[in-house]
Scaffold this motif. Structure first.
Motif, PDB file in Angstrom:
ATOM      1  N   GLN A  38     -22.672 -18.789  34.381  1.00 24.83           N
ATOM      2  CA  GLN A  38     -22.147 -17.590  33.912  1.00 24.83           C
ATOM      3  C   GLN A  38     -22.843 -16.955  32.625  1.00 24.83           C
ATOM      4  O   GLN A  38     -22.751 -15.881  32.418  1.00 24.83           O
ATOM      5  CB  GLN A  38     -20.877 -17.791  33.413  1.00 24.83           C
ATOM      6  CG  GLN A  38     -19.816 -18.233  34.609  1.00 24.83           C
ATOM      7  CD  GLN A  38     -18.246 -18.503  34.244  1.00 24.83           C
ATOM      8  OE1 GLN A  38     -17.911 -18.254  33.095  1.00 24.83           O
ATOM      9  NE2 GLN A  38     -17.866 -19.545  35.108  1.00 24.83           N
ATOM     10  N   ASP A  39     -23.392 -17.819  31.838  1.00 22.50           N
ATOM     11  CA  ASP A  39     -24.185 -17.514  30.738  1.00 22.50           C
ATOM     12  C   ASP A  39     -25.475 -16.653  31.129  1.00 22.50           C
ATOM     13  O   ASP A  39     -25.937 -15.721  30.486  1.00 22.50           O
ATOM     14  CB  ASP A  39     -24.723 -18.432  29.805  1.00 22.50           C
ATOM     15  CG  ASP A  39     -23.340 -18.967  28.985  1.00 22.50           C
ATOM     16  OD1 ASP A  39     -22.447 -18.216  28.769  1.00 22.50           O
ATOM     17  OD2 ASP A  39     -23.499 -20.222  28.649  1.00 22.50           O
ATOM     18  N   GLY A  40     -25.778 -16.796  32.320  1.00 25.01           N
ATOM     19  CA  GLY A  40     -27.030 -16.363  32.819  1.00 25.01           C
ATOM     20  C   GLY A  40     -26.864 -14.823  33.250  1.00 25.01           C
ATOM     21  O   GLY A  40     -27.889 -14.128  33.141  1.00 25.01           O
ATOM     22  N   PHE A  41     -25.550 -14.375  33.187  1.00 22.99           N
ATOM     23  CA  PHE A  41     -25.472 -12.759  33.607  1.00 22.99           C
ATOM     24  C   PHE A  41     -25.470 -12.033  32.234  1.00 22.99           C
ATOM     25  O   PHE A  41     -25.672 -10.951  32.147  1.00 22.99           O
ATOM     26  CB  PHE A  41     -24.130 -12.661  34.154  1.00 22.99           C
ATOM     27  CG  PHE A  41     -24.050 -13.226  35.327  1.00 22.99           C
ATOM     28  CD1 PHE A  41     -24.330 -12.468  36.496  1.00 22.99           C
ATOM     29  CD2 PHE A  41     -23.433 -14.422  35.909  1.00 22.99           C
ATOM     30  CE1 PHE A  41     -24.201 -12.816  37.955  1.00 22.99           C
ATOM     31  CE2 PHE A  41     -23.319 -14.838  37.012  1.00 22.99           C
ATOM     32  CZ  PHE A  41     -23.598 -14.175  38.044  1.00 22.99           C
ATOM     33  N   LEU A  42     -25.408 -12.712  31.017  1.00 24.26           N
ATOM     34  CA  LEU A  42     -25.179 -12.180  29.802  1.00 24.26           C
ATOM     35  C   LEU A  42     -26.171 -11.260  29.353  1.00 24.26           C
ATOM     36  O   LEU A  42     -26.098  -9.942  29.330  1.00 24.26           O
ATOM     37  CB  LEU A  42     -24.795 -13.071  28.720  1.00 24.26           C
ATOM     38  CG  LEU A  42     -23.647 -13.980  28.810  1.00 24.26           C
ATOM     39  CD1 LEU A  42     -23.307 -15.054  27.780  1.00 24.26           C
ATOM     40  CD2 LEU A  42     -22.438 -13.125  29.124  1.00 24.26           C
ATOM     41  N   PRO A  43     -27.591 -11.501  29.465  1.00 26.89           N
ATOM     42  CA  PRO A  43     -28.605 -10.472  28.979  1.00 26.89           C
ATOM     43  C   PRO A  43     -28.640  -9.352  29.843  1.00 26.89           C
ATOM     44  O   PRO A  43     -29.081  -8.144  29.375  1.00 26.89           O
ATOM     45  CB  PRO A  43     -29.960 -11.651  29.011  1.00 26.89           C
ATOM     46  CG  PRO A  43     -29.788 -12.710  29.787  1.00 26.89           C
ATOM     47  CD  PRO A  43     -28.075 -12.809  29.504  1.00 26.89           C
ATOM     48  N   TYR A  44     -28.358  -9.569  31.159  1.00 30.96           N
ATOM     49  CA  TYR A  44     -28.632  -8.401  32.007  1.00 30.96           C
ATOM     50  C   TYR A  44     -27.348  -7.384  32.009  1.00 30.96           C
ATOM     51  O   TYR A  44     -27.490  -6.218  32.319  1.00 30.96           O
ATOM     52  CB  TYR A  44     -28.719  -9.014  33.618  1.00 30.96           C
ATOM     53  CG  TYR A  44     -30.072  -9.839  33.693  1.00 30.96           C
ATOM     54  CD1 TYR A  44     -31.151  -9.331  33.735  1.00 30.96           C
ATOM     55  CD2 TYR A  44     -29.936 -11.356  33.749  1.00 30.96           C
ATOM     56  CE1 TYR A  44     -32.316 -10.052  33.955  1.00 30.96           C
ATOM     57  CE2 TYR A  44     -30.837 -12.343  33.806  1.00 30.96           C
ATOM     58  CZ  TYR A  44     -32.117 -11.563  33.771  1.00 30.96           C
ATOM     59  OH  TYR A  44     -33.107 -12.425  33.835  1.00 30.96           O
ATOM     60  N   MET A  45     -26.272  -8.267  31.795  1.00 27.77           N
ATOM     61  CA  MET A  45     -24.949  -7.261  31.280  1.00 27.77           C
ATOM     62  C   MET A  45     -25.046  -6.410  30.215  1.00 27.77           C
ATOM     63  O   MET A  45     -24.823  -5.197  30.174  1.00 27.77           O
ATOM     64  CB  MET A  45     -23.813  -7.973  31.220  1.00 27.77           C
ATOM     65  CG  MET A  45     -23.359  -8.831  32.512  1.00 27.77           C
ATOM     66  SD  MET A  45     -22.162 -10.195  32.174  1.00 27.77           S
ATOM     67  CE  MET A  45     -20.970  -8.913  31.625  1.00 27.77           C
ATOM     68  N   GLU A  46     -25.912  -6.912  29.065  1.00 23.62           N
ATOM     69  CA  GLU A  46     -25.976  -6.238  27.586  1.00 23.62           C
ATOM     70  C   GLU A  46     -26.949  -5.339  27.867  1.00 23.62           C
ATOM     71  O   GLU A  46     -26.854  -4.225  26.971  1.00 23.62           O
ATOM     72  CB  GLU A  46     -26.546  -7.504  26.692  1.00 23.62           C
ATOM     73  CG  GLU A  46     -25.166  -8.327  26.284  1.00 23.62           C
ATOM     74  CD  GLU A  46     -25.601  -9.490  25.346  1.00 23.62           C
ATOM     75  OE1 GLU A  46     -26.670  -9.684  25.120  1.00 23.62           O
ATOM     76  OE2 GLU A  46     -24.640 -10.305  24.925  1.00 23.62           O
ATOM     77  N   ASP A  47     -28.118  -5.487  28.554  1.00 24.42           N
ATOM     78  CA  ASP A  47     -29.176  -4.400  28.415  1.00 24.42           C
ATOM     79  C   ASP A  47     -28.895  -3.382  29.631  1.00 24.42           C
ATOM     80  O   ASP A  47     -29.787  -2.560  29.720  1.00 24.42           O
ATOM     81  CB  ASP A  47     -30.527  -5.077  28.628  1.00 24.42           C
ATOM     82  CG  ASP A  47     -30.844  -5.782  29.954  1.00 24.42           C
ATOM     83  OD1 ASP A  47     -30.125  -5.599  30.920  1.00 24.42           O
ATOM     84  OD2 ASP A  47     -32.047  -6.506  29.852  1.00 24.42           O
ATOM     85  N   GLY A  48     -27.877  -3.558  30.225  1.00 23.18           N
ATOM     86  CA  GLY A  48     -27.765  -2.600  31.288  1.00 23.18           C
ATOM     87  C   GLY A  48     -28.187  -2.685  32.583  1.00 23.18           C
ATOM     88  O   GLY A  48     -28.207  -1.820  33.470  1.00 23.18           O
ATOM     89  N   THR A  49     -28.972  -3.724  32.789  1.00 20.84           N
ATOM     90  CA  THR A  49     -29.814  -4.098  34.315  1.00 20.84           C
ATOM     91  C   THR A  49     -28.596  -4.065  35.103  1.00 20.84           C
ATOM     92  O   THR A  49     -29.041  -3.414  36.341  1.00 20.84           O
ATOM     93  CB  THR A  49     -30.522  -5.363  34.161  1.00 20.84           C
ATOM     94  OG1 THR A  49     -31.470  -5.242  33.007  1.00 20.84           O
ATOM     95  CG2 THR A  49     -31.160  -5.562  35.555  1.00 20.84           C
TER      96      THR A  49
END
Length: 437
Positions: free
Chosen positions: A126-137
């Motif tokens: 679940q943590d793996g999604f965080l950077p892509y959610m934050e930068d709008g990917t």
């Protein structure tokens, strides 16, 4: 290169699309049963009206439209719709999904990533999604049948809004059935009672209903009544996870129904748990706890009745022994209620923790040795049986501690009598201690 399917003969028979797929809504206003969320003044409706789609978690039971809503959100936002399942997707596949989303973003198009069964991913995944959610990917839309508070980590939940979808009501299911009949071009061969039974069999699941409708519509038969339907269709097993949230939801409902003195609701939730496969011994234990916690001394017989019912179940087994538990359940629901002893016990535990290791007053300590007698152990102890009314009124709390009122009986059931006794002893104590002063 010619597609393999294009080379098939035109006359080849094609399998018809399932009814559930043919009836999939093409716009959000066609979604049945989720008006609270999708209405203009609902949380998702307001978000769409503002033109800003955020990361979401759709939480609800099976067959209520989670996948459909996600797909329509992607179409309405002109985003690429990518669907994966946490059951079949690992880290390598996720990396490919994120890389493809990054390329789309570079070309000016967003990606709505729909993750079915998102609770199946572990915390690290679940943590793996965080950077892509934050930068709008990606714009993440997760779907889960489990409580997100328990199954999703705090970091992911802080970046997504939880939308609660509800099981479909019988009225919602009837609207869906009518939509299916219109698609099929004919009415279902069922009496009104049989139709009601069909809706009940779906148990709030729209997909399940459409599968049932498709079976019934394929029968070449005259109109069926409820019994005729029951011989052809098996009733769907109620959704019940004996170790999951449903277990805790239903036992909470049962306990609060007993506390609320509602025997009918108590029997209903009791039956729901048994039908779901709950261990009757767990229910026997919980009934005994209710007797101790919520009835207490307002009816001192309640605890014994529960223990007797528990023992009867152990001797008879299921299903006969379950009736003994039901008898105890009804008795508890109709018994006078008091948590005075329970409240007093919790207050006493708190006081014991706060007061540390204070000694009892010396006059109630035994003095088995000469040294202890010399220290004053037992001096001044009044033997209550020698006192008027069998009550000396002495202090039994540590010296210097202000006397607390821990047990405060209520004016219900047998505790009315206990309330009189507490008051009587309190007046005697005040009189005796006042005389001693």
């Amino acid at each position: 290169m010619t597609d393999l399917f294009d080379s098939a003969p035109d006359s080849a028979a094609q399998a018809p699309r399932p009814l559930a797929d043919r009836l999939r809504p093409h716009q959000l206003s066609d979604v049945i049963g989720q008006e609270k969320v999708l209405a203009a003044d609902g949380p998702l409706g307001a978000m769409l009206a503002a033109g800003s789609l955020s990361n979401l978690v759709l939480w609800g039971p099976p067959g209520v439209g989670k996948t459909t809503i996600a797909r329509l959100l992607a179409e309405g936002s002109d985003m690429a719709f990518v669907q994966i399942s946490a059951i079949f997707t690992g880290v390598p596949e996720l990396r490919k999904v994120f890389e493809a989303a990054r390329l789309r973003r570079a070309q000016g198009r967003g990606t709505l990533l729909f993750v079915d069964e998102i609770h199946r991913f572990n915390k690290a995944q679940q943590d793996g999604f965080l950077p892509y959610m934050e930068d709008g990917t990606i714009t993440l839309v997760g779907a889960t049948t489990e409580n997100p508070s328990f199954e999703l980590n705090a970091a992911l939940l802080s970046r997504a809004q939880v939308m609660v979808l509800e099981r479909l009501s019988l009225a919602d299911l009837e609207r869906l059935a009518q939509r299916a009949e219109k698609e099929l071009g004919r009415a279902l061969p069922l009496t009104a009672e049989a139709r009601d039974a069909l809706l009940e069999m779906a148990d709030g699941d729209g997909r399940a209903l459409l599968n049932l409708v498709e079976q019934v519509a394929a029968w070449k038969t005259a109109t069926l009544d409820r019994d005729g339907l029951a011989t052809r269709l098996m009733r769907r097993a109620a959704k019940y996870d004996k170790s999951g949230e449903e277990h805790y939801n239903l036992i909470s409902a049962l306990h609060k129904s007993v506390r609320g003195s509602d025997p009918d609701a108590s029997l209903y939730w009791f039956a729901r748990m048994l039908e779901g496969g709950e261990d009757p011994r767990f229910l026997a234990r919980r009934l005994t706890r209710m007797a101790v916690e919520d009835i207490g001394l307002a009816d001192p017989q309640a605890q014994g009745i529960c223990l007797d019912a528990w023992q009867t179940y152990e001797r008879l087994g299921s299903p006969e022994g379950e009736l003994a538990l039901a008898n105890a359940l009804v008795y508890l629901a109709l018994a006078p209620k008091s948590n005075a002893a329970y409240t007093g016990y919790k207050a006493a535990r708190a006081l014991a923790r706060d007061s540390g290791s204070l000694m009892p007053p010396k006059h109630i300590l035994n003095a088995p040795t000469k040294m202890m007698k010399g220290l004053g152990y037992g001096d001044g102890y009044a033997y209550d049986h020698d006192a008027d009314d069998g009550f000396s009124g002495q202090n039994y709390f540590p010296d210097g501690m202000k006397r607390p009122a821990l047990y405060v009986p209520v004016e219900r059931g047998f505790e009315r009598e206990l309330h009189k006794r507490v008051d009587w002893f309190a007046k005697l104590r005040a009189r005796r201690q006042g005389g001693q002063a």
